[in-house]
Design a protein around this motif. Structure first.
Motif, short mmCIF file in Angstrom:
data_model
loop_
_atom_site.label_atom_id
_atom_site.label_comp_id
_atom_site.label_asym_id
_atom_site.label_seq_id
_atom_site.Cartn_x
_atom_site.Cartn_y
_atom_site.Cartn_z
N PHE A 102 0.86 -1.17 0.00
CA PHE A 102 0.00 0.00 0.00
C PHE A 102 0.91 1.23 0.00
O PHE A 102 1.86 1.30 0.78
N ILE A 103 0.60 2.18 -0.89
CA ILE A 103 1.45 3.37 -1.01
C ILE A 103 0.59 4.62 -0.80
O ILE A 103 -0.34 4.88 -1.58
N HIS A 104 0.92 5.37 0.23
CA HIS A 104 0.27 6.65 0.50
C HIS A 104 1.10 7.73 -0.16
O HIS A 104 2.23 7.99 0.25
N PHE A 148 0.44 5.80 11.44
CA PHE A 148 0.96 4.60 10.78
C PHE A 148 1.92 3.79 11.65
O PHE A 148 1.89 2.54 11.61
N PRO A 149 2.80 4.41 12.46
CA PRO A 149 3.70 3.59 13.29
C PRO A 149 2.96 2.74 14.33
O PRO A 149 3.54 1.77 14.83
N LEU A 150 1.71 3.11 14.66
CA LEU A 150 0.95 2.37 15.66
C LEU A 150 0.05 1.30 15.06
O LEU A 150 -0.63 0.58 15.79
N TRP A 151 0.05 1.17 13.75
CA TRP A 151 -0.87 0.25 13.07
C TRP A 151 -0.44 -1.20 13.32
O TRP A 151 0.73 -1.55 13.18
N LEU A 174 6.75 1.06 6.38
CA LEU A 174 8.08 1.34 5.85
C LEU A 174 8.36 2.83 6.00
O LEU A 174 8.17 3.61 5.08
N ALA A 175 8.82 3.21 7.17
CA ALA A 175 9.06 4.62 7.42
C ALA A 175 10.32 5.10 6.70
O ALA A 175 10.44 6.28 6.36
N GLN A 176 11.29 4.21 6.48
CA GLN A 176 12.53 4.61 5.83
C GLN A 176 12.34 4.67 4.32
O GLN A 176 11.73 3.78 3.72
N TYR A 208 2.39 -4.31 3.62
CA TYR A 208 3.39 -3.25 3.80
C TYR A 208 2.79 -1.93 3.38
O TYR A 208 2.08 -1.83 2.37
N LEU A 209 3.09 -0.90 4.18
CA LEU A 209 2.59 0.45 3.89
C LEU A 209 3.77 1.40 3.77
O LEU A 209 4.59 1.53 4.68
N LEU A 210 3.86 2.06 2.63
CA LEU A 210 4.88 3.08 2.37
C LEU A 210 4.17 4.42 2.23
O LEU A 210 3.22 4.53 1.46
#
Length: 274
Positions: free
Chosen positions: A5-7, A23-26, A32-34, A49-51
């Motif tokens: 998933f791409i925001h 998003f970090p709490l999901w 993928l914060a980096q 995965y969420l970017l």
């Protein structure tokens, strides 16, 4: 296969809040914060995965054709990805876009940045049209994108969490677990005037010819670069807004049809979770 998933933003539509506080709490989704390509090569079979990177849809002041090209290129790389895209009513979006432009080293006045009547600004009416961007997403990716509104992120977070949960899966954090902190400090009128003066003479990504090294990384680390100083002045001393209602008079009317289209798309998703 893994689900990606791409925001992709847009900029100034609550993206930083989602990236830092939500998003970090999901649960059940790997965030993928980096912004490193290598993390995409490590995705595991069957996982989500969420970017989230608003720059994936182009820089904040990109021309419309450049934004669409960015979206198309992303679609060629990840055609099966599911895209999340958010929008903000045009006057507020344009004002916030200009504020960020100044903070990144720009020196144009607002009429030079966006002048809808004469068309002489850096950005034109077509550059702020949302429908072509959303249609580009639909062409570039297999799956229907999730459309969010900035106003809902600000005033109806439970709805936004429900929308994201139904689209991404996993488990959203509770509203109580999310800190409601302000991000991306804007600059006010008088500090912005000083910022434009300094930016016109400073070397930056938007002014390669500038002679003053005021955006050197050492100054930025110490909070002594023009942006940091003007943000601090805006917080503590000067409250007059950078733009007032007369500066944006008639802007939302120019984009009324475009905004109605976006609201209709968002309402489709709202209805699905209600």
């Amino acid at each position: 296969m893994p689900q990606l998933f791409i925001h992709i933003g847009l900029h100034k539509t609550g993206t930083t809040f989602l990236q830092r506080e939500v998003f970090p709490l999901w649960k059940g989704v790997n965030y993928l914060a980096q912004d490193k390509l290598e993390y995409l090569t490590r995705m595991r079979e069957g996982e989500r995965y969420l970017l989230s990177r608003e720059g994936l849809s182009g820089v904040n002041w990109a021309r419309s054709a450049d934004r669409i090209r960015s979206i198309e290129n992303l679609g060629r790389l990840f055609p099966q990805a599911r895209v999340i895209i958010s929008f903000r009513q045009h006057a507020g979006y344009i004002a916030s876009s200009y504020n960020q432009y100044l903070q990144r080293g720009g020196s144009l006045s607002f009429p030079e940045y966006f002048e809808p009547v004469g068309g002489g600004g850096l950005l034109k009416i077509e550059d702020f049209m949302y429908r072509p961007k959303l249609e580009a997403v639909r062409r570039a990716f297999v799956h229907e994108p999730l459309v969010l509104l900035h106003s809902d992120i600000v005033s109806d977070l439970p709805l936004v969490l429900s929308l994201l949960e139904s689209y991404v899966g996993g488990r959203a954090p509770s509203v109580d677990a999310i800190r409601n902190r302000r991000h991306n400090q804007s600059v006010s009128y008088y500090p912005a005037k000083a910022l434009r003066y300094l930016n016109a003479r400073s070397q930056s990504a938007l002014n390669a010819e500038g002679r003053w090294p005021l955006y050197h990384w050492r100054l930025q680390r110490l909070g002594l670069d023009p942006r940091s100083i003007c943000q601090a002045l805006s917080r503590r001393l000067f409250t007059r807004p950078l733009l007032v209602a007369s500066d944006l008079d008639g802007v939302d009317d120019l984009f009324a049809e475009d905004w109605a289209y976006i609201r209709d798309q968002a309402e489709t998703w709202r209805s699905a979770v209600s």
